[in-house]
Design an enzyme around this catalytic site. Structure first.
Site, short mmCIF file in Angstrom:
data_model
loop_
_atom_site.label_atom_id
_atom_site.label_comp_id
_atom_site.label_asym_id
_atom_site.label_seq_id
_atom_site.Cartn_x
_atom_site.Cartn_y
_atom_site.Cartn_z
N PHE A 109 6.96 17.36 -1.49
CA PHE A 109 6.74 16.19 -0.64
C PHE A 109 6.15 16.67 0.68
CE2 PHE A 109 7.94 12.66 2.11
CZ PHE A 109 7.71 11.57 1.30
N TYR A 117 19.14 6.93 1.42
CA TYR A 117 18.59 5.58 1.23
C TYR A 117 17.89 5.41 -0.11
CZ TYR A 117 14.51 8.07 3.10
OH TYR A 117 13.53 9.00 3.33
#
Ligand SMILES: *Cc1c(COP(=O)(O)O)cnc(C)c1O
Length: 397
Positions: free
Chosen positions: A113, A209
């Site tokens: 990422f 999250y």
């Protein structure tokens, strides 16, 4: 056995929506609004600043870390929460580089990422000690772990394809070469059982999250293996990682154990939401979660491949090599995804051509998979994606 119909009922999912994007933002736990409201009214409102003591706010980051620990195979006292995953990764990397002062290579893979690589770049520039970030193809990581590697920094599950690294094997290989292993668990925590201690991981971080469902901007978590904790010299030496914050000593002294990885004032309202989200995990059997994830993913792959020949599987075909997400490629992937979302099936898109479907077993069931396949087939058969309104790119894809 875990009752997944019961865990699904603990989420406040909008009627008629099939939600396959919990790998980006988990849905609202039904208990979260009241839990957050209680912290707002009864703690902040009624107790004002005394809540830091009376409601125990100061201890929340590590108390919540201890609740995440069993989901990632970590012992009590090895996980704390706060800040963002980007920050937690740079804390891990700085600690690892400091423990291998004679080595200069940070080894990662080209599928990592971007924020992890960007943060590493910033750290390398700031340290100015000649470190090199070496990114190699994901399948070639093992053969590049040489004696010059200070830290292996990998995301266990590729955010685009769902391809999963072998954490235990790569960590063992890193240790053989004298390197330390840092794992980003963004798409692992809550997606399947993780065994940090069993794999011998040195450092890890993740967000709450995504598969942990604590809401937008919820705090990250960080893990430091027990044997390293006393040796870590924190890069981000904030006052709440100090041994005695309320001594207001002008000189920094690191706190005990994992506490030194805290930085500043914790986001208490988000932590109240995290608490409600973690309640749902009590009693979830992680092996059963994984078995269900594999069944759902296999059914989705089989369904899409049978009904939508124009879509190409981007995820590994072998379940062992996948996380809890399935991706397909198509040159018009963005428009196809918008057409799906318009029909109540929510996934997302990653450039240049990836349609991503997060299969979170806590609340996704076989009926969701069937509806997603049917809807996708209808869109592909009728080229229903071929409309200007589906092609205009939004800021978040
Ligand atoms: C989602 C994600 C992040 C996000 O980092 P934030 O600091 O929380 O924005 C980092 N790494 C990976 C692998 C991710 O998937």
């Amino acid at each position: 056995m875990t009752d997944f119909a019961a865990t699904r009922a603990l989420f406040d999912l909008p009627e008629g929506i099939v939600y396959l994007d919990g790998n980006s933002l988990g849905p609202l736990p039904g208990a979260a609004p009241d839990r957050v409201a209680r912290t707002l009214r009864d703690e902040w409102g009624a107790q004002l600043i005394t809540a830091w003591n009376k409601a125990g706010w100061m201890a929340w980051p590590s108390r919540l870390g201890d609740r995440i620990a069993p989901l990632i195979g970590a012992a009590p006292g090895t996980v704390t929460t706060g800040d963002t995953l980007s920050l937690k990764m740079v804390q891990c990397l700085a600690a690892a580089l400091d423990m291998r002062p004679d080595r200069r290579v940070i080894l990662s893979d080209s599928g990592n990422f971007p924020t992890d690589l960007y943060m590493a770049e910033g750290l390398v520039r700031t340290l100015d000690r000649g470190h090199e970030i070496r990114t190699v193809p994901p399948e070639e990581v093992a053969e590049h772990i040489g004696e010059d590697v200070a830290a292996l920094m990998l995301t266990e599950v590729d955010y685009r394809t769902g391809r999963r690294h072998d954490m235990a094997a790569l960590t063992a290989r890193a240790h053989e070469a004298g390197a330390l292993a840092i794992w980003d668990l963004a798409h692992s925590a809550g997606a399947f059982p993780v065994d940090l201690a069993g794999a011998g991981a040195d450092f890890a971080a993740g967000c709450t999250y995504k598969y942990l469902n604590a809401g937008p901007g919820a705090p990250a978590f960080i893990y430091v293996a027990p044997e390293h904790q006393a040796r870590v010299a924190p890069l981000l030496s904030g006052w709440l990682g100090h041994a005695a914050p309320f001594d207001f000593d002008p000189a920094y002294r690191p706190g005990a154990g994992i506490e030194r990885m805290r930085i500043g004032t914790p986001a208490i309202l988000q932590m109240a939401a995290l608490e409600a989200a973690l309640d749902i995990w009590d009693g979830v059997d992680m092996a059963a979660l994984r078995a269900r994830s594999v069944d759902l993913c296999e059914a989705f792959i089989a369904g899409v491949e049978a009904a939508c020949p124009a879509l190409t599987l981007a995820s590994p075909r072998e379940a062992d090599r996948r996380g809890s997400q399935v991706s397909f490629r198509h040159p018009e992937g963005y428009a196809i995804m918008q057409a799906l979302i318009a029909r109540g099936v929510i996934g997302d898109f990653r450039a240049p051509d990836i349609l991503r479907f997060g299969i979170a077993p806590l609340y996704v069931g076989m009926e969701d998979i069937d509806r997603a396949v049917e809807t996708l087939a209808t869109i592909m058969d009728g080229a229903l994606w071929d409309r200007a309104e589906y092609k205009a790119r939004a800021a978040v894809t």
